[in-house]
Structure formats: structure tokens, C-alpha cells
Design a protein around this motif. Structure first.
Motif, short mmCIF file in Angstrom:
data_model
loop_
_atom_site.label_atom_id
_atom_site.label_comp_id
_atom_site.label_asym_id
_atom_site.label_seq_id
_atom_site.Cartn_x
_atom_site.Cartn_y
_atom_site.Cartn_z
N LEU A 317 0.84 -1.18 0.00
CA LEU A 317 0.00 0.00 0.00
C LEU A 317 0.88 1.24 0.00
N CYS A 318 0.30 2.36 -0.37
CA CYS A 318 1.11 3.57 -0.53
C CYS A 318 1.50 4.21 0.79
N SER A 319 0.72 3.97 1.87
CA SER A 319 1.04 4.58 3.16
C SER A 319 0.34 3.83 4.28
N PRO A 320 0.78 3.99 5.53
CA PRO A 320 0.11 3.33 6.64
C PRO A 320 -1.33 3.78 6.83
N GLU A 321 -1.67 5.01 6.36
CA GLU A 321 -3.03 5.51 6.50
C GLU A 321 -3.98 4.90 5.49
N CYS A 322 -3.43 4.27 4.47
CA CYS A 322 -4.26 3.70 3.41
C CYS A 322 -4.84 2.37 3.89
N THR A 323 -6.16 2.24 3.83
CA THR A 323 -6.78 1.00 4.27
C THR A 323 -6.66 -0.06 3.20
N SER A 324 -6.70 -1.30 3.63
CA SER A 324 -6.51 -2.42 2.72
C SER A 324 -7.68 -2.53 1.74
N PRO A 325 -7.39 -2.85 0.46
CA PRO A 325 -8.47 -3.06 -0.50
C PRO A 325 -9.24 -4.34 -0.23
N CYS A 326 -8.74 -5.21 0.66
CA CYS A 326 -9.44 -6.48 0.90
C CYS A 326 -9.87 -6.61 2.35
N SER A 327 -9.98 -5.48 3.03
CA SER A 327 -10.32 -5.54 4.44
C SER A 327 -11.77 -5.16 4.66
N SER A 328 -12.53 -6.08 5.21
CA SER A 328 -13.90 -5.77 5.58
C SER A 328 -13.97 -5.23 6.99
N ASN A 329 -12.95 -5.53 7.78
CA ASN A 329 -12.86 -5.05 9.15
C ASN A 329 -11.40 -4.76 9.46
N PRO A 330 -10.98 -3.50 9.38
CA PRO A 330 -9.56 -3.18 9.54
C PRO A 330 -8.99 -3.63 10.87
#
Length: 353
Positions: A317-330
Motif C-alpha cells: 500500500l502507498c502509506s500506513p493511513e491507506c486502508t486495505s483493498p481487501c479488508s472488511s474489518n480493519p
């Protein structure tokens, strides 16, 4: 024990079978010249041979030779004078990297099996066998795979299970016809991203290694039907990690230029900066328009396959603030993709048991 031509099993006109006769030596003197010329298959397996005489070269039309399960510590130079030899089976002997004749690489072998010997390195002579389709060196003492493996461009099967191999060289990815790759029972800690270029790969055996994750790009192996992973830390002990190195000022400027579509041309920037801008990787998160260059978040995500198996795959991912594209529950340690995003035909068999 002295042998006679009649002692060979009459399997066929082109076959001589001297297997399981407790032979200490092998002499071709008792074999007629006509029979030597006609023989295409020679079986000497399960004897007590300590050496193979150079006179084996008198079987000038030999295509198949089995010298397995003897006490051989060397292969004679005479074998290099068998121009029609296509298959050499030499399992369970005492061979090592010093056992082969210098010109062994001149043979036109298609199948070579050295499993169950004492090789600590794959002999470089073997890397010259450009017609080789099957190479087996399982159950030896190998610690590495030479980069010259890429020379075996006809290879379809590579069996290196049961060794001490710690890494897979990226050059393995340069084998265009490789369909079966067996690296089980080694000490491999990671799968190189380049391996996802093995578009012909049908079976990948990695069980009983030290893997903690797989590269996410393994999903691009569209012909993969079997993936064996049991006995790895990623199966018995899921690991989640995240690493991130802050971007440089150069990367921050380049990210801004790419993400905001700032126009530029060769007249505006030096060639090295133009080349750098071309290296941008788009963040895989569909909700993020960001890009990254050298700095990115490396993260393990757990992905479901066919609703049954959960694999830890590496993604960026581009940064730690970017949420995962495959995460339904971070916040979940068991994040997974929607099953529909992983076609079942991509991985018909995932062996984790």
C-alpha cells in the motif's frame, strides 16, 4: 558375480535387464556385438556396482540407462559417447558434484534423475543440458539453486525436495515451460515475486518449509492447479506484520506530480527524473488514487480461497493511513477477500492439512 547375456531378462529385443542380480562388476564382453547395437534400454539397477565401465559406450544406440540403487561414486567418461541417450536414472547411489565427467553437459538428455545421492551443489555440467525436460535431485544435500538454472529452457519438471535449500533464485522464473516445481522439505523462507512469471506452472509444492507469507501476485499463475503449503509457519502459525520506510523528498514530489496529474514533458525535466516518474506503482486500494515508488507499506493480509482456506498473502500500500483493498474489518486479524474476487479455477487444490 560373472554375468552372461542369458542372465538378462528377455524383456524385448531392444531391452537388456541386469537388475537385481547382485552384480559387483559389469562386463559387456559376453554381450554380442549385434545385441550391443540393438539395445536401447539397459537396466543395471539394484546391484552392487561401485563403478560403471567405459565400455558402456559400446551400446551405441542406447536411449535409456538405469543405474539406480548401486554404490556408484562416479559416472564414467564413456557415458558421454552415447549420442542417443535421452534418459539417465541414477537414484540412490553415492554420487556428488565431483562424480560427473567433464563433458557430461554434451549429452542430449531429456530426463535426469540424481535423487537420493550426496550432491551439495548442482553440477554446472547439468546446466548445459539444454534439452532437459525433467531434472530430479531430491533427497540430496543441496544448499542452493545456481542462477544458471535459467539455461535449462526446456525444463518442465524440477524436483528438489528434501534438501537444505534456503532461497529460490529469481532465475527460476526464466523457465518458460516449467509446469511442476517441487521444493518441499527444505528451508525456504520466502517466495520471490519473479516466480509469478511462471505462467505454465501447474503444481507448486512448498510444504515443510519456513514460509510465513506468499506474494499476493501468486494469483496471476492462472494455470496453477495444486499448491502444497502444509507444515509451514504460515499454516501452523499465522503471522501479521507491517513495515514501512518513510518516502524521500524525491518520492514525495513524484507522488504529488503523478497523483495530481501535473503535466510535464521531456523539455521540463532531466531524463533521470522522467525515468523515475515512469516507475510509479498504483496503490491497489480502489478507494485510493495514490501511487508509490521506493517506499510502501508491506503488509500481510489473509485471503480466503473457495471459502475454506485462508492464506496470508503479501501486498503493498502507498502509506500506513491507506486502508486495505481487501479488508472488511480493519481491526480484524482474519481479514479476507470476497470469495468472488478469487476465481476457484485459479487454485483448485490448496493443500494445507
Amino acid at each position: 558375480m560373472e554375468i552372461r547375456e542369458g542372465a538378462a531378462a528377455a524383456v524385448g529385443d531392444n531391452v537388456l535387464d541386469y537388475s537385481r542380480l547382485s552384480l559387483d562388476t559389469f562386463s559387456v564382453d559376453s554381450v554380442s556385438d549385434e545385441r550391443k547395437k540393438d539395445t536401447k534400454q539397459l537396466y543395471l539397477n539394484y546391484n552392487r556396482l561401485a563403478s560403471l565401465p567405459s565400455s558402456v559406450s559400446l551400446f551405441c544406440n542406447l536411449e535409456f540407462l538405469d543405474i539406480s540403487n548401486n554404490g556408484l561414486s562416479a559416472i564414467c567418461e564413456g557415458i558421454t559417447r552415447l549420442p542417443r541417450l535421452r534418459q539417465l536414472i541414477a537414484k540412490n547411489n553415492r554420487l556428488d558434484e565431483f562424480s560427473l565427467p567433464k563433458e557430461f553437459g554434451s549429452l542430449q538428455l531429456e530426463v535426469l534423475n540424481f535423487s537420493g545421492n550426496r550432491f551439495e551443489e548442482i553440477p554446472l555440467q547439468c546446466m548445459k543440458l539444454v534439452r532437459l525436460q525433467s531434472l530430479s535431485l531430491g533427497g540430496n544435500r543441496l544448499k542452493s539453486i545456481p542462477s544458471e538454472i535459467e539455461n535449462l529452457t526446456s525444463l518442465e519438471l524440477l524436483y528438489l525436495g528434501g534438501n537444505f535449500i534456503t532461497a529460490i533464485p529469481p532465475e527460476v522464473a526464466n523457465l518458460p515451460y516449467l509446469s511442476y516445481l517441487v521444493l518441499c522439505d527444505n528451508r525456504i523462507q520466502s517466495v520471490p515475486l519473479q516466480l509469478t512469471r511462471l505462467y505454465s506452472l501447474r503444481s507448486l509444492s512448498l510444504h515443510n518449509n519456513l514460509l510465513t507469507y506468499l506474494p499476493r501476485e501468486i494469483l496471476s499463475l492462472v494455470h496453477l492447479q495444486e499448491l502444497s503449503l502444509r507444515g509451514n509457519p504460515l499454516v501452523v502459525r499465522f503471522v501479521k506484520e507491517m513495515t514501512y520506510d518513510p518516502p524521500s523528498l524525491l518520492e514525495l514530489a513524484a507522488r504529488t506530480a503523478k497523483s495530481r496529474n501535473v503535466p510535464y514533458s521531456p523539455c521540463d525535466l532531466p531524463s533521470n527524473l522522467l525515468g523515475y516518474l515512469d516507475l510509479a506503482s498504483k496503490c491497489p486500494n480502489p478507494k485510493c488514487a495514490g501511487v508509490y515508488f521506493d517506499s510502501c507499506v508491506r503488509q500481510i493480509k489473509f485471503v480466503d480461497f473457495c471459502g475454506k482456506y485462508r492464506l496470508p498473502l503479501m501486498h503493498y500500500l502507498c502509506s500506513p493511513e491507506c486502508t486495505s483493498p481487501c479488508s472488511s474489518n480493519p481491526q480484524s486479524d482474519a481479514e479476507s477477500e470476497d470469495e468472488s474476487s478469487v476465481p476457484a479455477y485459479r487454485l483448485q487444490r490448496v493443500l494445507l492439512g
